[in-house]
Design a protein around this motif. Sequence first.
Motif, PDB file in Angstrom:
ATOM      1  N   SER A 102       0.825  -1.208   0.000  1.00  0.00           N
ATOM      2  CA  SER A 102       0.000   0.000   0.000  1.00  0.00           C
ATOM      3  C   SER A 102       0.860   1.259   0.000  1.00  0.00           C
ATOM      4  O   SER A 102       1.876   1.321   0.677  1.00  0.00           O
ATOM      5  CB  SER A 102      -0.905   0.009   1.230  1.00  0.00           C
ATOM      6  OG  SER A 102      -1.606   1.228   1.304  1.00  0.00           O
ATOM      7  N   ASP A 103       0.418   2.291  -0.723  1.00  0.00           N
ATOM      8  CA  ASP A 103       0.998   3.609  -0.520  1.00  0.00           C
ATOM      9  C   ASP A 103       0.660   4.066   0.888  1.00  0.00           C
ATOM     10  O   ASP A 103      -0.370   3.661   1.436  1.00  0.00           O
ATOM     11  CB  ASP A 103       0.416   4.589  -1.544  1.00  0.00           C
ATOM     12  CG  ASP A 103       1.056   4.377  -2.922  1.00  0.00           C
ATOM     13  OD1 ASP A 103       2.266   4.552  -3.011  1.00  0.00           O
ATOM     14  OD2 ASP A 103       0.350   4.012  -3.872  1.00  0.00           O
ATOM     15  N   ALA A 104       1.328   4.923   1.437  1.00  0.00           N
ATOM     16  CA  ALA A 104       2.560   5.630   1.101  1.00  0.00           C
ATOM     17  C   ALA A 104       3.102   6.196   2.393  1.00  0.00           C
ATOM     18  O   ALA A 104       2.740   5.718   3.467  1.00  0.00           O
ATOM     19  CB  ALA A 104       2.318   6.706   0.065  1.00  0.00           C
ATOM     20  N   LYS A 205      12.087   5.797  -1.665  1.00  0.00           N
ATOM     21  CA  LYS A 205      11.815   6.151  -3.065  1.00  0.00           C
ATOM     22  C   LYS A 205      12.040   7.628  -3.290  1.00  0.00           C
ATOM     23  O   LYS A 205      12.167   8.371  -2.322  1.00  0.00           O
ATOM     24  CB  LYS A 205      10.384   5.744  -3.441  1.00  0.00           C
ATOM     25  CG  LYS A 205       9.275   6.550  -2.726  1.00  0.00           C
ATOM     26  CD  LYS A 205       7.916   5.942  -3.010  1.00  0.00           C
ATOM     27  CE  LYS A 205       6.803   6.822  -2.477  1.00  0.00           C
ATOM     28  NZ  LYS A 205       5.472   6.246  -2.660  1.00  0.00           N
ATOM     29  N   HIS A 206      12.122   8.143  -4.490  1.00  0.00           N
ATOM     30  CA  HIS A 206      12.121   7.456  -5.777  1.00  0.00           C
ATOM     31  C   HIS A 206      13.548   7.566  -6.262  1.00  0.00           C
ATOM     32  O   HIS A 206      14.021   8.676  -6.530  1.00  0.00           O
ATOM     33  CB  HIS A 206      11.152   8.108  -6.754  1.00  0.00           C
ATOM     34  CG  HIS A 206       9.760   8.240  -6.201  1.00  0.00           C
ATOM     35  ND1 HIS A 206       9.343   9.290  -5.446  1.00  0.00           N
ATOM     36  CD2 HIS A 206       8.696   7.399  -6.298  1.00  0.00           C
ATOM     37  CE1 HIS A 206       8.078   9.125  -5.084  1.00  0.00           C
ATOM     38  NE2 HIS A 206       7.662   7.985  -5.582  1.00  0.00           N
ATOM     39  N   TYR A 207      14.199   6.440  -6.386  1.00  0.00           N
ATOM     40  CA  TYR A 207      15.629   6.319  -6.629  1.00  0.00           C
ATOM     41  C   TYR A 207      15.915   6.442  -8.124  1.00  0.00           C
ATOM     42  O   TYR A 207      15.616   5.521  -8.838  1.00  0.00           O
ATOM     43  CB  TYR A 207      16.089   4.965  -6.087  1.00  0.00           C
ATOM     44  CG  TYR A 207      17.579   4.752  -6.004  1.00  0.00           C
ATOM     45  CD1 TYR A 207      18.349   5.507  -5.138  1.00  0.00           C
ATOM     46  CD2 TYR A 207      18.186   3.788  -6.785  1.00  0.00           C
ATOM     47  CE1 TYR A 207      19.711   5.302  -5.043  1.00  0.00           C
ATOM     48  CE2 TYR A 207      19.554   3.573  -6.691  1.00  0.00           C
ATOM     49  CZ  TYR A 207      20.307   4.337  -5.821  1.00  0.00           C
ATOM     50  OH  TYR A 207      21.653   4.129  -5.718  1.00  0.00           O
ATOM     51  N   SER A 251      12.925   5.081  -9.843  1.00  0.00           N
ATOM     52  CA  SER A 251      11.990   6.121 -10.267  1.00  0.00           C
ATOM     53  C   SER A 251      11.685   6.031 -11.757  1.00  0.00           C
ATOM     54  O   SER A 251      12.169   5.154 -12.469  1.00  0.00           O
ATOM     55  CB  SER A 251      12.568   7.482  -9.895  1.00  0.00           C
ATOM     56  OG  SER A 251      13.879   7.630 -10.412  1.00  0.00           O
ATOM     57  N   TYR A 252      10.878   6.983 -12.227  1.00  0.00           N
ATOM     58  CA  TYR A 252      10.421   6.994 -13.615  1.00  0.00           C
ATOM     59  C   TYR A 252      11.444   7.560 -14.596  1.00  0.00           C
ATOM     60  O   TYR A 252      11.518   7.152 -15.734  1.00  0.00           O
ATOM     61  CB  TYR A 252       9.177   7.879 -13.727  1.00  0.00           C
ATOM     62  CG  TYR A 252       7.912   7.288 -13.149  1.00  0.00           C
ATOM     63  CD1 TYR A 252       7.510   5.993 -13.482  1.00  0.00           C
ATOM     64  CD2 TYR A 252       7.088   8.036 -12.312  1.00  0.00           C
ATOM     65  CE1 TYR A 252       6.337   5.457 -12.978  1.00  0.00           C
ATOM     66  CE2 TYR A 252       5.911   7.515 -11.812  1.00  0.00           C
ATOM     67  CZ  TYR A 252       5.535   6.225 -12.149  1.00  0.00           C
ATOM     68  OH  TYR A 252       4.382   5.702 -11.657  1.00  0.00           O
ATOM     69  N   ASN A 253      12.181   8.564 -14.111  1.00  0.00           N
ATOM     70  CA  ASN A 253      13.003   9.391 -15.003  1.00  0.00           C
ATOM     71  C   ASN A 253      14.266   8.665 -15.482  1.00  0.00           C
ATOM     72  O   ASN A 253      14.586   7.570 -15.008  1.00  0.00           O
ATOM     73  CB  ASN A 253      13.415  10.662 -14.246  1.00  0.00           C
ATOM     74  CG  ASN A 253      14.045  10.341 -12.902  1.00  0.00           C
ATOM     75  OD1 ASN A 253      13.421   9.669 -12.081  1.00  0.00           O
ATOM     76  ND2 ASN A 253      15.256  10.776 -12.673  1.00  0.00           N
ATOM     77  N   SER A 283      10.303  -1.595  -9.117  1.00  0.00           N
ATOM     78  CA  SER A 283      10.144  -0.451 -10.025  1.00  0.00           C
ATOM     79  C   SER A 283       9.006   0.426  -9.563  1.00  0.00           C
ATOM     80  O   SER A 283       8.097  -0.030  -8.864  1.00  0.00           O
ATOM     81  CB  SER A 283       9.830  -0.955 -11.431  1.00  0.00           C
ATOM     82  OG  SER A 283       8.575  -1.612 -11.434  1.00  0.00           O
ATOM     83  N   ASP A 284       9.043   1.695  -9.950  1.00  0.00           N
ATOM     84  CA  ASP A 284       7.840   2.500  -9.817  1.00  0.00           C
ATOM     85  C   ASP A 284       6.851   2.010 -10.876  1.00  0.00           C
ATOM     86  O   ASP A 284       7.240   1.362 -11.850  1.00  0.00           O
ATOM     87  CB  ASP A 284       8.158   3.999  -9.976  1.00  0.00           C
ATOM     88  CG  ASP A 284       7.058   4.872  -9.361  1.00  0.00           C
ATOM     89  OD1 ASP A 284       5.957   4.341  -9.062  1.00  0.00           O
ATOM     90  OD2 ASP A 284       7.283   6.078  -9.179  1.00  0.00           O
ATOM     91  N   TRP A 285       5.601   2.338 -10.664  1.00  0.00           N
ATOM     92  CA  TRP A 285       4.503   1.797 -11.465  1.00  0.00           C
ATOM     93  C   TRP A 285       4.536   2.361 -12.884  1.00  0.00           C
ATOM     94  O   TRP A 285       4.183   3.522 -13.108  1.00  0.00           O
ATOM     95  CB  TRP A 285       3.190   2.119 -10.765  1.00  0.00           C
ATOM     96  CG  TRP A 285       2.801   1.172  -9.658  1.00  0.00           C
ATOM     97  CD1 TRP A 285       1.564   0.575  -9.513  1.00  0.00           C
ATOM     98  CD2 TRP A 285       3.583   0.691  -8.550  1.00  0.00           C
ATOM     99  NE1 TRP A 285       1.559  -0.233  -8.389  1.00  0.00           N
ATOM    100  CE2 TRP A 285       2.763  -0.185  -7.782  1.00  0.00           C
ATOM    101  CE3 TRP A 285       4.901   0.885  -8.121  1.00  0.00           C
ATOM    102  CZ2 TRP A 285       3.216  -0.833  -6.627  1.00  0.00           C
ATOM    103  CZ3 TRP A 285       5.351   0.240  -6.966  1.00  0.00           C
ATOM    104  CH2 TRP A 285       4.509  -0.610  -6.252  1.00  0.00           C
TER     105      TRP A 285
HETATM  106  C1  BGC Z   1       4.172   6.712  -7.611  1.00  0.00           C
HETATM  107  C2  BGC Z   1       4.723   5.929  -6.447  1.00  0.00           C
HETATM  108  C3  BGC Z   1       3.652   5.040  -5.879  1.00  0.00           C
HETATM  109  C4  BGC Z   1       3.141   4.128  -6.979  1.00  0.00           C
HETATM  110  C5  BGC Z   1       2.056   3.167  -6.526  1.00  0.00           C
HETATM  111  C6  BGC Z   1       3.483   5.822  -8.625  1.00  0.00           C
HETATM  112  O1  BGC Z   1       2.802   6.586  -9.552  1.00  0.00           O
HETATM  113  O2  BGC Z   1       5.212   7.435  -8.222  1.00  0.00           O
HETATM  114  O3  BGC Z   1       5.207   6.795  -5.475  1.00  0.00           O
HETATM  115  O4  BGC Z   1       4.139   4.310  -4.792  1.00  0.00           O
HETATM  116  O5  BGC Z   1       2.601   4.934  -8.015  1.00  0.00           O
HETATM  117  O6  BGC Z   1       0.871   3.804  -6.294  1.00  0.00           O
END
Ligand code: BGC
Length: 736
Positions: A102-104, A205-207, A251-253, A283-285
């Motif tokens: 679960s977030d967060a 996060k977000h690494y 992270s995404y970037n 991974s991030d989503w």
């Molecule tokens: C966020 C993360 C989050 C994940 C799951 C992503 O969009 O960047 O921080 O944990 O979604 O909800």
Amino acid sequence: MKGQAGMTMLRYALAISLGACAVMAHAQATTGQPWKDARLSPDVRATRLAAQLTQDEKFHLIRSYYAARPKPGDKPVPPGAIGSAGYVPAIARLGIPALQESDAGLGVANSDKFRPGDTATPLPAGPVTAASWDPQVAYRGGAMIGAEAHSKGFNILLAGGVNLMREPRNGRNFEYAGEDPLLAGTIVGEAIKGIQSQRIISTIKHYAVNDQETGRNTINAQLNEQAMRESDLLAFELAIERGKPGSVMCSYNKINGDWACENDYLMNQVLKRDWHYPGFVMSDWGGVHSAAKAVNAGLDQESAGETFDQEVYFDASLRQALAKGEVKQQRLDDMVQRILRSMFAAGLFDQPQQKKAIDEKADLAVSRSTLEAGAVLLRNEGELLPLNATSLKSVAVIGAHADKGVLAGGGSSVVTGKGGNAVPGLAPTDWPGPVMYHPFAPLKAIRTAAPSADVQFAEGKDVAAAAELASHAQVAVVFVQKWATESVDAPDLSLPDGQDALVAAVAKANPHTIVVLENGGPVAMPWLNQTAAVLETWYPGGDGGEAIAHLLFGKVNPSGRLPFSWPRDLSQLPRADLPGATGGTPPASVDYNIEGANIGYRWYQARGIQPLFAFGYGLSYTRFQHGDLKVVTRDGRVQATVQIKNTGKHAGADVAQIYVQVPGGKVRRLCGYAKVFLQPGEQRNVSIPLESRLLADFDPAQHRWVVRGGSYAFVDGRSAEELGQPVALELPAQKL
Ligand code: BGC
């Protein structure tokens, strides 16, 4: 000698056989499942369990599923999932529990979307906890949200946001801990430790270097190695050391050309090799772009790829890569080992998850005390605050739905508190909304705090009516808000909805105007000099209204200190423009080498710029006197000592902030801090161990931290700009 050796051997043999008996006895209890023996280390248990897994079971563990409650057209929730951001089904045959993620970081999030009717206790925004400069506050908050997560059946909390505030407009600053690697690293590390004290794996996060939301899924963050190690990565390094999170979320970037989730430098070289990180990278989503490259670069688990990635890379594609020899079986085994190891280390196998009722009162008290420790008093002209409840006759409370609740930041971290959304229907109601107001109204709390005062409310849309109300009241308290959210940045620092005009009009009508800010990051305050007082609460969280009343009326003495510098305007920033923030295609890259490791206060120092408020700044209702700073080397560690005395009339807390200027360095760096609570007249010697990596530079050629040696200037500060006398200390050159 011989005889003695014989005795020793005998004793040794006896000890071994007694030990063996104990192990055998225990082995009977865990027959066939030796990994259940809780006396073994997490590594050994993971190795033993991993040896039992089939190849398909290994593939099962290295991906999670999105487990949202379905709307029409959505994928169904996987069976067994509670309903949350991520889910890895159990492997019943071997007693491997499901992973329920679960977030967060600000509480158990998304409950409305995933589990309608289910609520949790929201913590205040991350900068509040950081502004407490008190690791115990961070730990308590972490333990509270960890316990709530556990009692709901979760065992992974997607918490631990520690991206540094390079960009004051970043929509996620409210999930993070400010601009300084030492403060952010220690506070977030402690929060993670608190979460994991509850049999929960926490992420960090977000690494890494995901320091803005504009273009977050495409942008290439450019930052040289030395600067990265001394800033963004140092915050991660310190937090990981302190909190030992079971998982790191990439992270995404992109960073220097490679996606974070396929970045060999970040995952293999820094995290796993240099920091000896034993846990797993998830991974991030939507952050995965390949199978072999990602796996070989160090990614261990793909999150919700069936929903967010182009394909589930960690299934068919990875199987093919293995078959072709592009990925070694050994690496797959390592991924599995790391996931299981973190599960063992957090205690996920040793006590079945038990759903328990939440102690709402106790948990709200944790949230409330977090804001009480972290709210920052930015201005207090003529000592208008604290308000005197007994002599106060009338108050005008104005704006920001203060009659209903307190604002929260938006996106995946949003928590639904008990009582739901106090102001439903504000746009955007869908992602990245909803805009959430937690139902802890400041108006009610102010009425309770000043029972004999006439407390009236004006919503503030009608500026003239609000000013009129203020003109008849002894004091006016104006609440202003700026909603920030994941996935978008603020285009500028201004307050929305004409609130500047509102504050200016109210302040003109009443010289005793107090402004309470609810915001994710710094905002422009063109009316600042017309007001009597300003209290920064960021997003106040559970029982926020009560905490604000306690602070305004002096039941609690504000002791927060800014965890970031507050710019006067955008021209003071390394990048005045944030292209793409107002729409259009964001640029392909962002150049963080402009400031490098000199984020925030270091940038202002290097450029000789005066921000509006300095990093570390915050007022109190009492006064403190700092004695001379002493700095010594003890057992190889540099330690600072300073005497602090409360010379005022209220009990309160002050923060000793120790900054260092290394030889040849142009800026001072925070290298240690401590918060101390003092009764009026009380004084105490505060000893502060200094972080050696802040006395050093990271040398990419030698690949390590290097203390240059020479004369180091230490100074005790009330903020990054309000400094005592510097003290010099000679340190020898040294490699760490
Ligand atoms: C966020 C993360 C989050 C994940 C799951 C992503 O969009 O960047 O921080 O944990 O979604 O909800």
